[in-house]
Design an enzyme around this catalytic site. Structure first.
Site, PDB file in Angstrom:
ATOM      1  N   ARG A   8       0.830  -1.223   0.000  1.00 24.89           N
ATOM      2  CA  ARG A   8       0.000   0.000   0.000  1.00 24.89           C
ATOM      3  C   ARG A   8       0.858   1.264   0.000  1.00 24.89           C
ATOM      4  O   ARG A   8       0.391   2.323  -0.430  1.00 24.89           O
ATOM      5  CB  ARG A   8      -0.987   0.025   1.178  1.00 24.89           C
ATOM      6  CG  ARG A   8      -1.762   1.342   1.265  1.00 24.89           C
ATOM      7  CD  ARG A   8      -2.988   1.299   2.162  1.00 24.89           C
ATOM      8  NE  ARG A   8      -2.756   0.629   3.411  1.00 24.89           N
ATOM      9  CZ  ARG A   8      -2.141   1.165   4.474  1.00 24.89           C
ATOM     10  NH1 ARG A   8      -1.710   2.406   4.443  1.00 24.89           N
ATOM     11  NH2 ARG A   8      -1.958   0.450   5.566  1.00 24.89           N
TER      12      ARG A   8
ATOM     13  N   TYR B 287     -13.334  13.934 -19.124  1.00 23.76           N
ATOM     14  CA  TYR B 287     -13.924  12.613 -18.888  1.00 23.76           C
ATOM     15  C   TYR B 287     -15.039  12.714 -17.835  1.00 23.76           C
ATOM     16  O   TYR B 287     -14.875  13.407 -16.819  1.00 23.76           O
ATOM     17  CB  TYR B 287     -12.788  11.689 -18.405  1.00 23.76           C
ATOM     18  CG  TYR B 287     -13.201  10.309 -18.003  1.00 23.76           C
ATOM     19  CD1 TYR B 287     -13.679   9.406 -18.948  1.00 23.76           C
ATOM     20  CD2 TYR B 287     -13.089   9.890 -16.682  1.00 23.76           C
ATOM     21  CE1 TYR B 287     -14.042   8.129 -18.581  1.00 23.76           C
ATOM     22  CE2 TYR B 287     -13.444   8.603 -16.303  1.00 23.76           C
ATOM     23  CZ  TYR B 287     -13.926   7.727 -17.264  1.00 23.76           C
ATOM     24  OH  TYR B 287     -14.271   6.468 -16.887  1.00 23.76           O
TER      25      TYR B 287
ATOM     26  N   ASP C   2      -4.218  15.741 -18.009  1.00 21.46           N
ATOM     27  CA  ASP C   2      -4.527  14.327 -18.214  1.00 21.46           C
ATOM     28  C   ASP C   2      -4.139  13.995 -19.654  1.00 21.46           C
ATOM     29  O   ASP C   2      -4.770  14.458 -20.602  1.00 21.46           O
ATOM     30  CB  ASP C   2      -6.019  14.076 -17.973  1.00 21.46           C
ATOM     31  CG  ASP C   2      -6.420  12.620 -18.172  1.00 21.46           C
ATOM     32  OD1 ASP C   2      -5.766  11.923 -18.976  1.00 21.46           O
ATOM     33  OD2 ASP C   2      -7.408  12.174 -17.543  1.00 21.46           O
TER      34      ASP C   2
ATOM     35  N   LYS D 207      -5.607   2.500 -20.236  1.00 19.24           N
ATOM     36  CA  LYS D 207      -5.756   2.713 -21.669  1.00 19.24           C
ATOM     37  C   LYS D 207      -4.421   2.370 -22.361  1.00 19.24           C
ATOM     38  O   LYS D 207      -3.980   1.260 -22.260  1.00 19.24           O
ATOM     39  CB  LYS D 207      -6.206   4.151 -21.915  1.00 19.24           C
ATOM     40  CG  LYS D 207      -7.338   4.621 -20.959  1.00 19.24           C
ATOM     41  CD  LYS D 207      -8.654   3.883 -21.107  1.00 19.24           C
ATOM     42  CE  LYS D 207      -9.621   4.129 -19.958  1.00 19.24           C
ATOM     43  NZ  LYS D 207      -9.935   5.513 -19.666  1.00 19.24           N
TER      44      LYS D 207
END
Ligand SMILES: *Cc1c(COP(=O)(O)O)cnc(C)c1O
Length: 387
Positions: A50, A104, A176, A201
Site C-alpha cells: 500500500r 472525462y 490528463d 488505456k
C-alpha cells in the site's frame, strides 16, 4: 543510478538500465507479496504494497518518469485514483480549480460530487477561446486542469499558452495525457507541472488492467505517495507487472495507432455516409494547427458523426463484426462506443449539444489490427445503411 537512455522505445523497455548479474532474470519477477521482511528496531526501509514501494510498483514508476521527462512518477490502482490524488496534492479546502469543460465524465463526477464536499470550488472553462481562462480566474484559484486530446471530439488544448498563464500566476497546471501518451506528447516539456494517466488505456494497452499514474517533480510525487498511503488506492503487484509488460511495446503500438488513426480518419472523411470526422490530424479539424505544434502523433481515437443520427449509428453498430461495441480505449483491438451512453452519460441533452456531441456520434478507438480489415468492417456496416 545510470542516466536514462535518449530514445522513448529504449526508455519504455529499460527505464534507467541497471547492470545485471549472472543468472538474473531478464524479466522482472512478480513480487506478489503484501509485506517484506523489515529491519528490527526501525521504521526505515519498511516495504508494504500500500505504500507503493513494492519492486513491481517502483519499476513502472521509474519507466514512466523516464518517458515523461519527470523527476518522479507513481502508479495507482486506477486512473480515477491518480486524478484524485494528483489534485489533492496541490489543492486544499478554500482553493479554486479552473477545469476544462472538455473532460472525462468520471473526472467531472469527482469534481462535482467530492471536491465540493472538501471545500474545493471548481469552475468549468470553455477552452475554445483561451481568454476564458482569465475571465473565470478567482482570487483563490490554485490550479488548472485539462485533458490533452479530449474525448470525444479530439480537441487539442493549447498547453503552451496555459503553461505561461499558470506560471505567471504561480498556480499548477495538471494535464490528463491519457489519449496522447508520452509517445505523442510530453506535457512537462511544454511547461505543465503534473501529468496524469489512466494507464488502463494506452500505457498498459491490452484492455486487461485498471491502473493510473502521476508524473511530476519529486515533492509532488512524495505527496501523492503520502495521500495514497493514507487513502489506500495502491496498485496490485500483478497489475503493475502487466503494466510493465505493456509499456515495453508502447512505442511500437502508438506508431501503429497513429497510422491506423490517420488512415481510418481520412477514409471516413471521404465516405458519403459520414457527416463529420473528428481527428486532429485532418486539416478540417478545428485544432489541426495547435495539434501539429503540440503532438508528435495524432493517436488512434476518432470521432465519427454519421448522416442519419442515432438510428444510423445503431444500425452501423449492429452491422460491425470485427469491431467490438464496448466502452474504454487504447487496447490492441478496435472498440467503438457512443459517448452519450458511456463517458458523457452524466451530461444533459442541453450540455451535450453545447459541447458539440451529436446524437449519432460514435467514438472509435482504433486498435493495431490491419487497418484495411477495420475499414472493410465499417464499409460493410455502412452498406447496410443504404439498403
Ligand atoms: C478512462 C479515463 C479516466 C479514468 O481512468 P480509470 O483507469 O478508468 O479509472 C480518466 N481520464 C481519461 C481521459 C480516461 O479516458
Amino acid at each position: 543510478m545510470t542516466k536514462p537512455p535518449a530514445g522513448l522505445s529504449t526508455k519504455a523497455i529499460h527505464g534507467h538500465p541497471h547492470p545485471k548479474s549472472v543468472s538474473d532474470p531478464v524479466v522482472s519477477p512478480i513480487y506478489q507479496s503484501s509485506t517484506f521482511t523489515n529491519p528490527i528496531g526501525s521504521p526505515e526501509g519498511v516495504l508494504y504494497t500500500r505504500y507503493g514501494n513494492n519492486p513491481n510498483q517502483l519499476a513502472i514508476g521509474e519507466r514512466l518518469a523516464a518517458l515523461e521527462g519527470a523527476e518522479g512518477a507513481i502508479f495507482l490502482g486506477s486512473g480515477m485514483g491518480a486524478t484524485a490524488m494528483a489534485h489533492l496534492a496541490v489543492l486544499h479546502p478554500g482553493d479554486h480549480l479552473l477545469s476544462s469543460d472538455w473532460i472525462y465524465g468520471g473526472t467531472r463526477r469527482l469534481f462535482n460530487e467530492e471536491f465540493h464536499r472538501l471545500g474545493i470550488d471548481v469552475s468549468y472553462v470553455d477552452p475554445s477561446d483561451p481568454r476564458n481562462w482569465r475571465r473565470q480566474l478567482k482570487k483563490h484559484s490554485r490550479a488548472v486542469f485539462v485533458e490533452i486530446v479530449t474525448n470525444p471530439l479530439m480537441r487539442v488544448v493549447d498547453i503552451d499558452y496555459l503553461a505561461t498563464f499558470c506560471r505567471e500566476l504561480g498556480i499548477s497546471l495538471l494535464v490528463d495525457s491519457t489519449f496522447s501518451t508520452p509517445i505523442n506528447c510530453r506535457p512537462l516539456e511544454h511547461g505543465a507541472d503534473i501529468v496524469i494517466h489512466s494507464a488502463t488505456k494506452y500505457l498498459n494497452g491490452h484492455s486487461d488492467v485498471i491502473a493510473g499514474a502521476v508524473a511530476s517533480d519529486q515533492p509532488v510525487i512524495d505527496e501523492v505517495r503520502r495521500l495514497m498511503t493514507v487513502w489506500g488506492p495502491a496498485i496490485d503487484p500483478h497489475q503493475a507487472w502487466l503494466v510493465e509488460r505493456g509499456l515495453k511495446t508502447l512505442s511500437v503500438r502508438m506508431e501503429r495507432h497513429n497510422t491506423n488513426g490517420i488512415t481510418f480518419a481520412s477514409w471516413a472523411a471521404d465516405h458519403p455516409a459520414v457527416e463529420q470526422v473528428w481527428y486532429p490530424g485532418l486539416e478540417q479539424h478545428p485544432d489541426y494547427e495547435v495539434g501539429t505544434q503540440t503532438l508528435d502523433g495524432f493517436g488512434g481515437m476518432v470521432g465519427l458523426e454519421l448522416k442519419g443520427g442515432a438510428d444510423a449509428a445503431r444500425s452501423v453498430l449492429e452491422g460491425l463484426r470485427l469491431v467490438t461495441h464496448a466502452p474504454s480505449l487504447g487496447g490492441t483491438e478496435t472498440l467503438v462506443s457512443m459517448p452519450r451512453f458511456t463517458s458523457h452519460s452524466a451530461l444533459s441533452d442541453e450540455e451535450l449539444k453545447e459541447q458539440g456531441i451529436a446524437d449519432g456520434l460514435m467514438r472509435v478507438s482504433l486498435g493495431i489490427e490491419d487497418v484495411e480489415d477495420i475499414i472493410a468492417d465499417f464499409e460493410t456496416a455502412f452498406e447496410q445503411l443504404r439498403s
